[in-house]
Design a protein around this motif. Structure first.
Motif, mmCIF file in Angstrom:
data_model
loop_
_atom_site.group_PDB
_atom_site.id
_atom_site.type_symbol
_atom_site.label_atom_id
_atom_site.label_comp_id
_atom_site.label_asym_id
_atom_site.label_seq_id
_atom_site.Cartn_x
_atom_site.Cartn_y
_atom_site.Cartn_z
ATOM 1 N N GLU A 561 24.516 -44.264 25.665
ATOM 2 C CA GLU A 561 24.102 -44.679 24.330
ATOM 3 C C GLU A 561 24.244 -46.188 24.216
ATOM 4 O OE1 GLU A 561 26.330 -42.741 21.323
ATOM 5 O OE2 GLU A 561 25.536 -40.725 21.738
ATOM 6 N N SER A 562 23.212 -46.835 23.677
ATOM 7 C CA SER A 562 23.259 -48.280 23.463
ATOM 8 C C SER A 562 23.086 -48.582 21.985
ATOM 9 C CB SER A 562 22.167 -48.991 24.262
ATOM 10 O OG SER A 562 22.444 -48.921 25.635
ATOM 11 N N HIS A 563 23.799 -49.616 21.515
ATOM 12 C CA HIS A 563 23.765 -49.979 20.102
ATOM 13 C C HIS A 563 23.605 -51.490 19.957
ATOM 14 C CE1 HIS A 563 25.267 -45.928 18.994
ATOM 15 N NE2 HIS A 563 25.934 -46.038 20.148
ATOM 16 N N THR A 564 23.052 -51.900 18.831
ATOM 17 C CA THR A 564 22.915 -53.318 18.517
ATOM 18 C C THR A 564 23.647 -53.629 17.222
ATOM 19 O OG1 THR A 564 20.934 -53.063 17.155
ATOM 20 C CG2 THR A 564 20.600 -53.311 19.534
ATOM 21 N N ASP A 565 23.675 -54.927 16.873
ATOM 22 C CA ASP A 565 24.202 -55.298 15.566
ATOM 23 C C ASP A 565 23.063 -55.198 14.541
ATOM 24 O OD1 ASP A 565 22.676 -57.698 15.655
ATOM 25 O OD2 ASP A 565 24.266 -58.676 16.821
ATOM 26 N N SER A 566 23.317 -55.598 13.315
ATOM 27 C CA SER A 566 22.349 -55.393 12.225
ATOM 28 C C SER A 566 21.370 -56.543 12.075
ATOM 29 C CB SER A 566 23.101 -55.174 10.894
ATOM 30 O OG SER A 566 23.929 -56.293 10.622
ATOM 31 N N ARG A 567 21.488 -57.566 12.886
ATOM 32 C CA ARG A 567 20.572 -58.690 12.785
ATOM 33 C C ARG A 567 19.227 -58.297 13.390
ATOM 34 N NH1 ARG A 567 24.431 -63.329 15.218
ATOM 35 N NH2 ARG A 567 24.733 -61.632 16.720
ATOM 36 N N GLY A 568 18.152 -58.678 12.701
ATOM 37 C CA GLY A 568 16.817 -58.284 13.146
ATOM 38 C C GLY A 568 16.351 -57.030 12.413
ATOM 39 N N LYS A 569 15.106 -56.655 12.642
ATOM 40 C CA LYS A 569 14.542 -55.480 11.981
ATOM 41 C C LYS A 569 15.057 -54.213 12.652
ATOM 42 C CE LYS A 569 10.341 -57.787 10.433
ATOM 43 N NZ LYS A 569 8.853 -57.782 10.444
ATOM 44 N N LYS A 570 15.221 -53.161 11.828
ATOM 45 C CA LYS A 570 15.799 -51.917 12.315
ATOM 46 C C LYS A 570 14.982 -51.308 13.444
ATOM 47 C CE LYS A 570 18.227 -50.664 8.061
ATOM 48 N NZ LYS A 570 18.413 -49.652 7.010
ATOM 49 N N GLU A 571 13.662 -51.226 13.273
ATOM 50 C CA GLU A 571 12.832 -50.602 14.289
ATOM 51 C C GLU A 571 12.873 -51.394 15.609
ATOM 52 O OE1 GLU A 571 11.348 -47.692 14.445
ATOM 53 O OE2 GLU A 571 12.371 -47.299 12.529
ATOM 54 N N TYR A 572 12.867 -52.702 15.439
ATOM 55 C CA TYR A 572 12.924 -53.550 16.654
ATOM 56 C C TYR A 572 14.256 -53.340 17.361
ATOM 57 C CZ TYR A 572 13.073 -57.509 19.771
ATOM 58 O OH TYR A 572 13.193 -58.280 20.888
ATOM 59 N N ASN A 573 15.354 -53.283 16.595
ATOM 60 C CA ASN A 573 16.675 -53.088 17.207
ATOM 61 C C ASN A 573 16.766 -51.746 17.921
ATOM 62 O OD1 ASN A 573 17.705 -55.558 16.488
ATOM 63 N ND2 ASN A 573 18.597 -54.852 14.566
ATOM 64 N N ARG A 574 16.143 -50.706 17.298
ATOM 65 C CA ARG A 574 16.169 -49.405 17.941
ATOM 66 C C ARG A 574 15.400 -49.447 19.273
ATOM 67 N NH1 ARG A 574 17.094 -44.271 16.103
ATOM 68 N NH2 ARG A 574 17.164 -45.017 13.957
ATOM 69 N N SER A 575 14.238 -50.077 19.239
ATOM 70 C CA SER A 575 13.419 -50.169 20.450
ATOM 71 C C SER A 575 14.117 -50.986 21.535
ATOM 72 C CB SER A 575 12.069 -50.809 20.106
ATOM 73 O OG SER A 575 11.311 -51.031 21.270
ATOM 74 N N LEU A 576 14.730 -52.110 21.112
ATOM 75 C CA LEU A 576 15.425 -52.970 22.079
ATOM 76 C C LEU A 576 16.599 -52.233 22.715
ATOM 77 C CD1 LEU A 576 15.875 -55.722 23.428
ATOM 78 C CD2 LEU A 576 17.236 -56.392 21.417
ATOM 79 N N SER A 577 17.385 -51.550 21.890
ATOM 80 C CA SER A 577 18.549 -50.836 22.432
ATOM 81 C C SER A 577 18.119 -49.706 23.341
ATOM 82 C CB SER A 577 19.427 -50.306 21.295
ATOM 83 O OG SER A 577 18.729 -49.353 20.515
#
Length: 639
Positions: A561-577
Motif C-alpha cells: 500500500e502506498s500513500h501520499t500527503d494531502s498536497r495536490g489534487k486527490k485524484e492525482y495523488n491517488r494515481s501517483l501513489s
C-alpha cells in the motif's frame, strides 16, 4: 751544478714518496685500515690522485664504516677516473650515499650497474620495488623496546648467544692482559668472549644484561668471538684467528684468516680447543650457527667459488666428530656482496646480515623461512632493527619473545654496540552484546563478523544465549568493522579501534532493528523524486530488506500500500501513489521474487492520513508532518 742539486733533490723526494706509498699499501693489505687511511690521505695531499690511491682511500674508510669519508673519496674517484672504475666501486659508493641518507642519489648510482652488465641482487630488487625505502622504514610494528645494553663500551661490543640465562658476546674492550696488542684494522684490542646474565628491567620494560665475565678458558692473544653452545651445554663452537698457540699462521697471502674451533666441557670447564677439519689457512671460516636439531652447522666463508665476498655455508655434523663437505646455501641467500652472522631460530627460520640484498644501508638483517628444505627469498626486517649503518648478529628467543642484535648506528656508546629488543605481541579482545532495538533484549544466534580495514573477514562468531560475542587475541593498533546480521533484521555495524595496550578489552555493542513487526515488514520510508515513480538508489537499499525477508520465507505473500500527503489534487495523488506502489512491486519482482507472491500493489493517495493535515489545514502543517503521510506499507498476508 744547480741542476744536479735539483735533480738529486727530486730523486730523494720520489724515493721518499714511493716509500710512503709502499708503507700505505702494506697497511692496507694487512687490513690496517685506520693507518692506511691516514697515509693515503697524506699521499693524495702531496699530489697523487691515482686510481689506486683514491680507491684504497675510499675503501679504508668504507671498511671501518666511516661512510661520510668513504663517500667523499669515492666521489673523488669517480670524478677523476669514472671511465675505468669497476662495478665494485659503484656499489660501494651507492652504499655510502645511502648510509648518509642520500637515498635517491644512491638508487641512481646502483642502477648504473645495469650498464656494466652487473645485474646483482640489489639492482634486481630495486627494479622490482622502487618504493622499498618507504616499505622498509614503515614496517609493521614487530620489534619494540630497542635498548642499548648497559655493558656496551666505547670499544666494539657485538654478537650474542643465549644459553639458559647466560648471554655470550664478544668485545674489544681492554681486559688488562693483552691491552697493548692492538688489532690493526681499527686500532682496538683483540676480541674476547664474555658471558653475562640476562635481566628484564621491569620499570623500564627493557631487556638488559649484567655481571659480565671473560670466558678465559677459550681466550688467546688474538681474536675469539661468535661463541655458540649445544643444548646440553657440553660443546662450544667459536671463531678464532688462525693461531696455533704460539704464533699466528698465515696462508699463501701471508694473512692470518679466521677459523671455527670446537671445545668440550670437562669437569665444568672448557677444554683445549681444536679447529674443525674444513678450515683452511688460505681463507676464512667463521660465525658458526646450529640448526634446531643441532645436526647441521652453518657458517660464513670467503672460500673460492662462492657467489660473493662472503657466503653462508652449511655442513652436516656426522658421527665420530666428523663433518660433511661444506655446501653453499645458494644464490637465493648469497649475493655478490657480504652475507654474514647466520642464526637459526627455534622454528628453523634463518636470519643473517647482508649488504648484497636491497637494504637501508651497509649491512641489513634479513630472514628467510624454510620450505621443503629450501630457504625462501630473504625478507628485510626493516626499521627499527635495520638502519643506515651496519646491523648484524641478530638472535631471537621465540619462547621469551625477545632477542639481541648488533649495530654501529649513530648515537651508540662505541664502535659496535649490542641492542636488545622485545617482540611486539600486543593482543586485545573485542567483545559485546547484540540487542534487539525495539525490545532491548539480547539476541542469540546472531552472526557477528570482525572485518579489517582491507575488507577481509578476520573472524566470525555467533552470539550466545545472552547475546554476547567475543573475538580473542585481536591485533593491536588496528581499525576494524564489527557487523551483526540475522534473518529478518536489519544489519548493524560499528567501528572498533584496538589500542596499544596488551590484553585490553574493547567493548562494542550492536542493535538489530526487526524487519517483521506483527503483520508488517517494516522498513524506513522509501522516497520518490517529485512527481516521479521510479525507484531511487536510497529506496532500492530499503527495498532490499523486503527482498531479504521474502527470500527467508519462501511461502510468504504480501500486499503493498502506498500513500501520499494531502498536497495536490486527490485524484492525482491517488494515481501517483498507485504508480509508485506498482513500481515498487516491479522492483521487488526484478530481484527474483515471484509476482504471485505480491497479492496487490495499490495506491490510496491522501485517503488515509495519519494526522490532521487535511486540505483546510494544508498550510498549517510543517514539512515533517506532511512527510509522515508519505509512506508505504508491506502487509504480510501469509507467512
Amino acid at each position: 751544478m744547480n741542476k744536479k742539486i735539483t735533480l738529486l733533490f727530486l730523486f730523494v723526494i720520489a724515493v721518499s714518496f714511493g716509500q710512503r706509498k709502499a708503507i700505505a699499501d702494506k697497511y692496507y693489505n694487512e687490513y690496517s685500515y685506520k693507518k692506511s687511511a691516514e697515509l693515503y690521505e697524506k699521499i693524495f695531499n702531496k699530489g697523487d690522485d691515482s686510481y689506486e690511491v683514491l680507491s684504497r682511500l675510499g675503501d679504508s674508510y668504507y671498511y671501518n664504516s666511516d661512510f661520510t669519508a668513504s663517500e667523499k673519496w669515492y666521489k673523488e674517484l669517480f670524478k677523476r677516473h669514472e671511465a675505468i672504475t669497476n662495478s665494485e666501486y659503484i656499489f660501494k659508493y651507492a652504499q655510502s650515499l645511502k648510509s648518509n641518507g642520500k637515498i635517491e642519489e644512491s638508487d641512481k648510482w646502483l642502477l648504473k650497474l645495469k650498464a656494466k652488465n652487473k645485474y646483482n641482487s640489489s639492482v634486481r630488487s630495486l627494479q622490482d620495488n622502487l618504493n622499498y625505502f618507504v616499505e622498509y622504514t614503515q614496517k609493521k610494528k614487530v620489534f619494540v623496546s630497542i635498548n642499548n645494553l648497559s655493558i656496551n663500551t666505547k670499544y666494539s661490543d657485538f654478537g650474542g648467544f643465549v644459553f639458559n640465562d647466560d648471554f655470550y658476546f664478544a668485545s674489544t674492550k681492554p681486559d688488562g692482559v693483552n691491552d697493548k696488542r692492538l688489532y690493526k684494522w681499527n686500532n682496538q684490542p683483540h676480541l674476547n668472549i664474555y658471558k653475562a646474565k640476562e635481566i628484564f628491567k621491569i620499570k623500564e620494560k627493557v631487556l638488559d644484561v649484567e655481571e659480565q665475565v671473560k670466558v678465559a678458558s677459550v681466550s688467546s692473544k688474538y681474536h675469539e668471538s661468535n661463541a655458540i653452545i649445544t643444548s646440553n651445554g657440553n660443546i662450544m663452537y667459536f671463531t678464532r684467528t688462525n693461531f696455533d698457540g704460539k704464533k699466528l699462521k698465515g696462508g699463501d697471502d701471508e694473512v692470518a684468516h679466521l677459523k671455527i674451533y670446537k671445545t668440550d666441557k670437562i669437569d665444568g670447564e672448557w677444554g683445549n680447543a681444536i679447529e674443525l677439519p674444513f678450515n683452511n689457512d688460505n681463507y676464512s671460516v667463521g660465525h658458526p650457527a646450529l640448526s634446531v636439531d643441532e645436526k647441521v652447522l652453518y657458517f660464513v666463508s670467503d672460500m673460492p667459488n662462492g657467489f660473493g665476498l662472503t657466503d653462508v655455508y652449511k655442513v652436516n655434523i656426522l658421527d665420530n666428530n666428523t663433518f660433511s663437505t661444506p655446501e653453499n646455501l645458494g644464490k637465493n641467500i648469497n649475493t655478490e656482496g657480504r652475507e654474514m652472522f647466520p642464526f637459526i631460530d627455534s622454528e628453523g627460520t634463518l636470519y643473517f646480515a647482508s649488504d648484497g640484498h636491497l637494504g637501508l644501508g651497509a649491512l641489513d638483517i634479513f630472514e628467510a623461512k624454510k620450505e621443503r628444505d629450501i630457504y625462501t627469498k630473504p625478507v628485510n626486517l626493516g626499521a627499527p632493527i635495520n638502519g643506515a649503518y651496519d646491523d648484524f648478529s641478530f638472535i631471537i628467543n621465540n619462547k621469551r619473545n625477545n632477542g639481541f642484535f648488533s649495530s654501529n648506528r649513530k648515537k651508540g656508546k662505541g664502535d659496535d654496540d649490542i641492542y636488545s629488543f622485545i617482540v611486539y605481541k600486543c593482543k586485545e579482545d573485542v567483545s559485546g552484546v547484540v540487542y534487539e532495538a525495539k525490545t532491548n533484549k539480547p539476541l542469540n544466534n546472531v552472526t557477528v563478523k570482525l572485518i579489517s580495514e582491507e575488507g577481509v573477514i578476520v573472524a566470525e562468531k555467533t552470539t550466545n544465549k545472552d547475546g554476547s560475542y567475543s573475538f580473542e587475541l585481536v591485533e593491536c593498533e588496528k581499525n576494524f568493522t564489527v557487523t551483526a546480521s540475522k534473518n529478518d533484521y536489519k544489519k548493524d555495524e560499528k567501528t572498533a579501534k584496538t589500542l596499544d595496550v596488551n590484553k585490553q578489552l574493547i567493548t562494542q555493542n550492536l542493535q538489530l532493528v526487526p524487519l517483521i513487526i506483527e503483520n508488517q515488514i517494516v522498513i524506513n520510508p522509501i522516497y520518490f523524486d517529485f512527481d516521479k515513480h521510479n525507484i531511487r538508489n536510497d529506496a532500492a537499499k530499503e527495498l532490499a530488506h523486503i527482498v531479504s525477508v521474502m527470500e527467508n520465507h519462501p511461502k510468504m505473500i504480501i500486499k503493498i500500500e502506498s500513500h501520499t500527503d494531502s498536497r495536490g489534487k486527490k485524484e492525482y495523488n491517488r494515481s501517483l501513489s498507485d504508480r509508485r506502489a506498482k513500481s515498487t512491486k516491479e522492483y521487488i519482482v526484478s530481484k527474483g521474487i515471484l509476482s504471485s507472491r505480491i497479492q496487490s500493489a495499490i495506491g490510496y493517495g491522501e485517503g488515509q492520513l495519519l494526522n490532521d493535515c487535511y486540505d483546510d489545514k494544508l498550510n498549517k502543517c510543517s514539512k515533517e508532518e506532511h512527510q509522515k503521510n508519505r509512506r508505504s506499507y508491506f502487509y504480510i498476508l501469509k507467512k
